[in-house]
Design an enzyme around this catalytic site. Structure first.
Site, PDB file in Angstrom:
ATOM      1  N   LYS A 135       0.758   4.511   6.601  1.00 58.51           N
ATOM      2  CA  LYS A 135       0.042   5.357   5.634  1.00 58.51           C
ATOM      3  C   LYS A 135       0.688   6.737   5.600  1.00 58.51           C
ATOM      4  O   LYS A 135       1.482   7.105   6.454  1.00 58.51           O
ATOM      5  CB  LYS A 135      -1.433   5.503   6.023  1.00 58.51           C
ATOM      6  CG  LYS A 135      -2.199   4.199   6.098  1.00 58.51           C
ATOM      7  CD  LYS A 135      -2.306   3.508   4.771  1.00 58.51           C
ATOM      8  CE  LYS A 135      -2.957   2.138   4.914  1.00 58.51           C
ATOM      9  NZ  LYS A 135      -2.851   1.334   3.735  1.00 58.51           N
TER      10      LYS A 135
ATOM     11  N   SER B  98       0.805  -1.228   0.000  1.00 56.90           N
ATOM     12  CA  SER B  98       0.000   0.000   0.000  1.00 56.90           C
ATOM     13  C   SER B  98       0.837   1.277   0.000  1.00 56.90           C
ATOM     14  O   SER B  98       0.333   2.338  -0.355  1.00 56.90           O
ATOM     15  CB  SER B  98      -0.977   0.018   1.174  1.00 56.90           C
ATOM     16  OG  SER B  98      -0.314   0.295   2.385  1.00 56.90           O
TER      17      SER B  98
END
Length: 186
Positions: free
Chosen positions: A87, A45
């Site tokens: 993230k 990700s």
């Protein structure tokens, strides 16, 4: 003073110095571990910024020394799943976020995302956008996060929700493994 007494004093002094150095190093190590923890990158990700199986140092002190900045790479602990995620911090509490035609706007201002340049170019060559259009309002006490691999990331847009201060473990400070690829990711 005889030679035996001098030898004993030298041995005692050497032991004291060695023990002192060992204690100082142990203290430094404990302090460092209180502020930095190693973390394993799992998944894609955050590609290409961070790769699967890389190991990073997470700076826990950032949480207490001035907060988080837009663009920081952060590690978040999700209480529901018991897992942690890496993230990119996009929106701060109170921000209005709009993604339109692959361009990010925060509070009405255009925001450059240089870490996405390579992926955006690849997608533009295919006639596609890297990031689908969306709008979001970041509530007080919450943060909006996204993975750099926008096409393959569960984040604030699609199911992860918006983490709070308590959910954030710290900021990425260094990729330390593999050793040949040691760097500070941005």
């Amino acid at each position: 003073m005889n030679a035996k007494t001098i030898t004993l004093k030298k041995k005692s002094k050497t032991k004291f110095i060695v023990l002192s150095i060992a204690c100082i190093l142990a203290f430094i190590f404990m302090i460092r571990m209180a502020f930095y923890i190693p973390y394993l990158v799992e998944g894609s990700s955050m590609a290409p910024t961070l790769k699967d199986s890389e190991r990073i140092l997470v700076d826990k002190a950032a949480k207490y020394t001035g907060g988080f900045q837009r663009g920081d790479i952060i590690v978040i602990h999700d209480e529901k799943s018991g897992r942690s995620f890496i993230k990119r911090l996009i929106g701060l509490p109170g921000d209005s976020i709009i993604m339109k035609d692959d361009q990010l706007y925060i509070n009405g201002k255009k925001v450059d995302e240089p870490y996405l340049k390579e992926h955006k170019q690849e997608m533009q060559a295919l006639g596609e956008n890297l990031t689908n259009d969306f709008k979001a309002e970041v509530p007080s006490g919450k943060y909006f996060v996204m993975g750099d691999n926008r096409l393959n990331s569960v984040d604030s847009r699609n199911g992860m929700g918006m983490p709070s201060d308590e959910d954030i473990i710290g900021t990425e400070s260094l990729v330390f493994y593999p050793f040949g690829e040691m760097r500070q990711a941005k």
